[in-house]
Design a protein around this motif. Structure first.
Motif, short mmCIF file in Angstrom:
data_model
loop_
_atom_site.label_atom_id
_atom_site.label_comp_id
_atom_site.label_asym_id
_atom_site.label_seq_id
_atom_site.Cartn_x
_atom_site.Cartn_y
_atom_site.Cartn_z
N MET A 139 0.85 -1.19 0.00
CA MET A 139 0.00 0.00 0.00
C MET A 139 0.88 1.24 0.00
O MET A 139 1.95 1.27 0.60
CB MET A 139 -0.90 -0.04 1.24
CG MET A 139 -1.92 1.04 1.33
SD MET A 139 -3.06 0.98 -0.06
CE MET A 139 -3.75 2.60 0.02
N ALA A 140 0.40 2.27 -0.67
CA ALA A 140 1.14 3.52 -0.78
C ALA A 140 1.19 4.24 0.56
O ALA A 140 0.26 4.17 1.36
CB ALA A 140 0.46 4.40 -1.81
N ASN A 141 2.29 4.94 0.79
CA ASN A 141 2.49 5.63 2.05
C ASN A 141 2.28 7.14 1.96
O ASN A 141 2.02 7.79 2.96
CB ASN A 141 3.90 5.35 2.59
CG ASN A 141 4.07 3.91 2.99
OD1 ASN A 141 3.15 3.31 3.54
ND2 ASN A 141 5.23 3.35 2.71
N HIS A 142 2.43 7.70 0.77
CA HIS A 142 2.29 9.15 0.60
C HIS A 142 0.95 9.47 -0.05
O HIS A 142 0.37 8.64 -0.76
CB HIS A 142 3.43 9.71 -0.27
CG HIS A 142 4.76 9.56 0.37
ND1 HIS A 142 5.21 10.39 1.37
CD2 HIS A 142 5.75 8.65 0.18
CE1 HIS A 142 6.41 10.01 1.76
NE2 HIS A 142 6.77 8.94 1.04
N LYS A 143 0.49 10.69 0.21
CA LYS A 143 -0.80 11.11 -0.31
C LYS A 143 -0.84 11.04 -1.84
O LYS A 143 -1.81 10.57 -2.44
CB LYS A 143 -1.09 12.53 0.16
CG LYS A 143 -2.52 12.95 0.04
CD LYS A 143 -2.74 14.28 0.74
CE LYS A 143 -4.20 14.63 0.75
NZ LYS A 143 -4.45 15.89 1.46
N ARG A 175 -2.34 8.22 -6.96
CA ARG A 175 -1.87 7.52 -8.15
C ARG A 175 -2.43 6.09 -8.17
O ARG A 175 -2.83 5.59 -9.21
CB ARG A 175 -0.34 7.50 -8.18
CG ARG A 175 0.28 6.72 -9.30
CD ARG A 175 -0.03 7.24 -10.67
NE ARG A 175 0.35 8.61 -10.84
CZ ARG A 175 -0.15 9.42 -11.78
NH1 ARG A 175 -1.06 8.97 -12.61
NH2 ARG A 175 0.25 10.66 -11.88
N ASP A 176 -2.49 5.45 -7.02
CA ASP A 176 -3.04 4.09 -6.92
C ASP A 176 -4.52 4.08 -7.28
O ASP A 176 -4.98 3.20 -8.01
CB ASP A 176 -2.81 3.54 -5.51
CG ASP A 176 -3.24 2.10 -5.37
OD1 ASP A 176 -2.82 1.28 -6.21
OD2 ASP A 176 -3.99 1.80 -4.43
N ARG A 177 -5.26 5.06 -6.77
CA ARG A 177 -6.68 5.16 -7.09
C ARG A 177 -6.88 5.38 -8.59
O ARG A 177 -7.74 4.74 -9.21
CB ARG A 177 -7.34 6.32 -6.33
CG ARG A 177 -7.57 6.07 -4.86
CD ARG A 177 -8.51 7.10 -4.25
NE ARG A 177 -8.17 8.49 -4.55
CZ ARG A 177 -7.38 9.26 -3.80
NH1 ARG A 177 -6.82 8.78 -2.70
NH2 ARG A 177 -7.15 10.51 -4.12
#
Length: 90
Positions: free
Chosen positions: A1-5, A10-12
Motif C-alpha cells: 500500500m502507498a504511504n504518501h498522499k 496515483r493508486d486510485r
C-alpha cells in the motif's frame, strides 16, 4: 500500500484506468468475435454489418489510449480484408 498522499492518489487513478481499459478492450474483443462468428458461419451480410459496428468501437478503444492507434488500424485493415475476401468477384 502507498504511504504518501500522492502515491495513494496515483493508486486510485491506476485502478480506475485499469477498469476502464478492461471495459474498452472487452467491448472491442466482443465486436471482433462477432465478425469471426459471421465469417465462420459464411454469412456475408452479417459479417459486413458486424464489421461496420466494430470499426467505430476499435477506433474508440485507440482514441482512449487502451490500444495504440496503429494497432487499431492494423486490426481494422485485417478484418476488412477478411470480410472482403468472402465476396464473390464481379
Amino acid at each position: 500500500m502507498a504511504n504518501h498522499k500522492s502515491a495513494e492518489k496515483r493508486d486510485r487513478q491506476s485502478k480506475v484506468r485499469r477498469l476502464r481499459n478492461r471495459m474498452n478492450r472487452s467491448a472491442m474483443k466482443s465486436a471482433v468475435r462477432q465478425i469471426e462468428m459471421a465469417l465462420a458461419a459464411g454469412s456475408e451480410d452479417e459479417a459486413k454489418s458486424a464489421l461496420q459496428r466494430a470499426i467505430p468501437i476499435i477506433d474508440k478503444t485507440a482514441s482512449k489510449g487502451t490500444i495504440h492507434k496503429r494497432t487499431a488500424a492494423r486490426k481494422i485493415s485485417r478484418l476488412t480484408r477478411r470480410v472482403n475476401k468472402m465476396q464473390p468477384l464481379g
